[in-house]
Design a protein around this motif. Sequence first.
Motif, PDB file in Angstrom:
ATOM      1  N   GLU A 195       0.830  -1.209   0.000  1.00  0.00           N
ATOM      2  CA  GLU A 195       0.000   0.000   0.000  1.00  0.00           C
ATOM      3  C   GLU A 195       0.867   1.264   0.000  1.00  0.00           C
ATOM      4  N   ILE A 196       1.997   1.209   0.699  1.00  0.00           N
ATOM      5  CA  ILE A 196       2.913   2.357   0.690  1.00  0.00           C
ATOM      6  C   ILE A 196       3.453   2.574  -0.729  1.00  0.00           C
ATOM      7  N   ARG A 197       3.824   1.475  -1.388  1.00  0.00           N
ATOM      8  CA  ARG A 197       4.341   1.579  -2.763  1.00  0.00           C
ATOM      9  C   ARG A 197       3.285   2.134  -3.708  1.00  0.00           C
ATOM     10  N   TYR A 199       0.774   4.073  -2.891  1.00  0.00           N
ATOM     11  CA  TYR A 199       0.597   5.500  -2.570  1.00  0.00           C
ATOM     12  C   TYR A 199       1.696   6.310  -3.261  1.00  0.00           C
ATOM     13  N   GLU A 200       2.930   5.835  -3.138  1.00  0.00           N
ATOM     14  CA  GLU A 200       4.061   6.567  -3.731  1.00  0.00           C
ATOM     15  C   GLU A 200       3.916   6.684  -5.244  1.00  0.00           C
ATOM     16  N   ARG A 203       1.247   9.278  -5.946  1.00  0.00           N
ATOM     17  CA  ARG A 203       1.704  10.612  -5.532  1.00  0.00           C
ATOM     18  C   ARG A 203       2.753  11.165  -6.503  1.00  0.00           C
TER      19      ARG A 203
ATOM     20  N   VAL B  15      -2.882  10.086   3.585  1.00  0.00           N
ATOM     21  CA  VAL B  15      -3.337   8.838   4.186  1.00  0.00           C
ATOM     22  C   VAL B  15      -3.042   7.662   3.247  1.00  0.00           C
ATOM     23  N   VAL B  16      -2.259   6.728   3.736  1.00  0.00           N
ATOM     24  CA  VAL B  16      -1.952   5.527   2.964  1.00  0.00           C
ATOM     25  C   VAL B  16      -3.029   4.466   3.214  1.00  0.00           C
ATOM     26  N   ARG B  17      -3.427   4.343   4.472  1.00  0.00           N
ATOM     27  CA  ARG B  17      -4.523   3.451   4.834  1.00  0.00           C
ATOM     28  C   ARG B  17      -5.101   3.869   6.174  1.00  0.00           C
ATOM     29  N   LEU B  25      -2.251   5.261   8.650  1.00  0.00           N
ATOM     30  CA  LEU B  25      -0.860   5.182   8.237  1.00  0.00           C
ATOM     31  C   LEU B  25      -0.656   6.400   7.343  1.00  0.00           C
ATOM     32  N   TYR B  27       1.703   9.089   5.178  1.00  0.00           N
ATOM     33  CA  TYR B  27       2.960   9.165   4.427  1.00  0.00           C
ATOM     34  C   TYR B  27       3.730  10.437   4.792  1.00  0.00           C
ATOM     35  N   TRP B  53      13.739   3.578   3.985  1.00  0.00           N
ATOM     36  CA  TRP B  53      12.808   3.263   2.896  1.00  0.00           C
ATOM     37  C   TRP B  53      13.066   4.149   1.682  1.00  0.00           C
ATOM     38  N   THR B 156       9.969   3.086   7.057  1.00  0.00           N
ATOM     39  CA  THR B 156       8.767   2.897   6.222  1.00  0.00           C
ATOM     40  C   THR B 156       8.305   4.151   5.483  1.00  0.00           C
ATOM     41  N   CYS B 158       6.556   6.254   6.676  1.00  0.00           N
ATOM     42  CA  CYS B 158       5.193   6.495   7.158  1.00  0.00           C
ATOM     43  C   CYS B 158       5.214   6.575   8.681  1.00  0.00           C
TER      44      CYS B 158
END
Lengths: 211, 468
Positions: A195-197, A199-200, A203, B15-17, B25, B27, B53, B156, B158
């Motif tokens: 999910e972080i990937r 989002y990036e 973005r 917001v990532v989640r 979470l 960013y 990260w 991370t 985050c």
Amino acid sequence: MKIFDKLNGLVAPLDRANVDTDAIIPKQYLKSIKRTGFGPNLFDDWRYLDPGEPGMDHGRRRINPDFVLNQPRYQGARILLARDNFGCGSSREHAPWALMDYGFRVIIAPSYADIFYNNSFKNGLLPIVIERDAVGRLFQECAATPGYGLTVDLAAQTVTTPSGMVFRFEIDAFRKHCLLNGLDDIGLTFQHLDEIRAYEARRKKEAPWLF
Amino acid sequence: MAGKTLYDKLWDAHVVRQHEDGTCLLYIDRHLVHEVTSPQAFEALRLAGRRPWRVAANLATADHNVPTTDRGRGIADPVSRLQVETLDRNCADFGITEFGMNDPRQGIVHVIGPEQGATLPGMTVVCGDSHTSTHGAFGALAFGIGTSEVEHALATQCLIQKKSKNMRVRVDGAIPPGVTAKDIVLAIIGRIGTAGGTGHAIEFAGTAIEQLSVEGRMTVCNMAIEAGARAGMIAVDAKTIEYFRGRPYAPRGELWDHAAKAWRELKSDPDAKFDKEVALNAADIKPQVTWGTSPEMVVPVGGAVPDPIKEPDVVKRAGMQQALKYMDLRPGTPMREIYLDKIFIGSCTNARIEDLRAAAAVVRGKKVARNIRLALVVPGSGLVKQQAENEGLDRVFKDAGFEWREPGCSMCLAMNADRLAPGERCASTSNRNFEGRQGAGGRTHLVSPAMAAAAAIAGHFVDVRELY
């Protein structure tokens, strides 16, 4: 992180509002690159009569007999009773480290500064919010009763006095879950790397100057 | 549906989640790193076999421990030296850009972030330092974190966060001459108290805030944490955008146009709802001086030390009595009759070029009073220092009897050799007057740079407006 579920412990009262993190652990001890060993310097300026420096033998320093934590009846306290806005000021996590290293696992106060509150949970130190008048009552009972202890039950979200009076406290479900299970934040976030990937990637298209 | 606040917009964009109880979470676009709150985070990262990260999102400098005198000889205190060397080694090992102690761009982390354009509007900015709220002045969501979160941000990019409530502090009207951003924020804290913003993100708004320079806005947001709010912020306007043009880390060319267009949207909607609102009239604000050991213990310079007997709240009254004892002050003493031993012009609150210009304008052609043992000017960064020297400000200060030092946090928190001796009284442009903050037993009075400069010349507090 250490698990926290239940605790029955001796209470020490620190009767002042706006106790800041400079008071909890003075700046000279922040030069350490370790996470441990801050206990002897908790409340250093109040606890000792002579100025303290890192590396000193703190057992040989002059104790301030008037400071509450130095009184024999509060030795071995696990619960700190405090007033409004506890932990205000600097973001130093050395403050919860010092409180934990000294032996505290719970703080009870009407309110906390946000950063300190947040930092405490990351270390298994439970900051309980109870409304002002109730905290005032605990201060009175504590002063009047040698060996005064409280029972804290995180799962039930209660603080119980020796006479059986019960105070309920609120806590975020997520924070409670992490404390009860000793979960580490980074470990939890690592479950969401995709999910972080994602989002990036999104973005980067919307705001490419950020990357 | 009601409109969104600036804080809502910044939050939503990162917001990532979201967890069921509202925990998110979030960013992080920029992570600023310094030597004091990072070593344990790097150590934990290493122990877990993890790497940062996104290395390029981090920027590091050494500021809290560094000496402000001759740096050619290194750091005398071995414990401080080890901490600064540890930062150097961690940055080298993990490939993080660091402005080390002898880099001309080194300085206080909250001064160099914006100066480099490493902090930009719309970003989430974190640092293991409570004064990270400073960066909110540019329409960014910026807040201080502890060491566990430094590690989390490194590992991370985050953080696990719960959203705060929205609070707006409006200051409207023309700012009177002699009144500065510092006086405005101290007056706000005097009004709402040091816990007035707890649990909230504060947006500073109103025509007086709009009139402030970008640097003045940084002073206001810097002290949001002294009002209890982790984050303070101000909407983006033309001044904000102009400030970043050409800065080393700012976008250029087409990317600049694209960014500037997006930044113009960084303001609260007209119909946005705030959970708490406070309003002040700029015309009522006078130069401020703190008298106690909490930033909320503040009065106008024409005022006097208050009497705890008049405080109805018992806990507050006890706090005032403790503060008066520590500060060695009597109720009713006019602030102007308080004599000083030291003067400190510096810190992430007030060590930018405009602060030094304001202080120099008061000092020019005069001498520091004989009762002042030490008057220090500590620029916020190497580049601020260079700029001040280009303008001849260093000469103005030195001719008057001030010491002109190398950049760093210095006597704001006294982690290096710059500190108050027990019992010494200081007029300081920093942000905290806590017991022992500037040295064990030291007594701090918070003021603006112009007020500190005027106090240095007179030897006691004076109303800087009388000098105009």
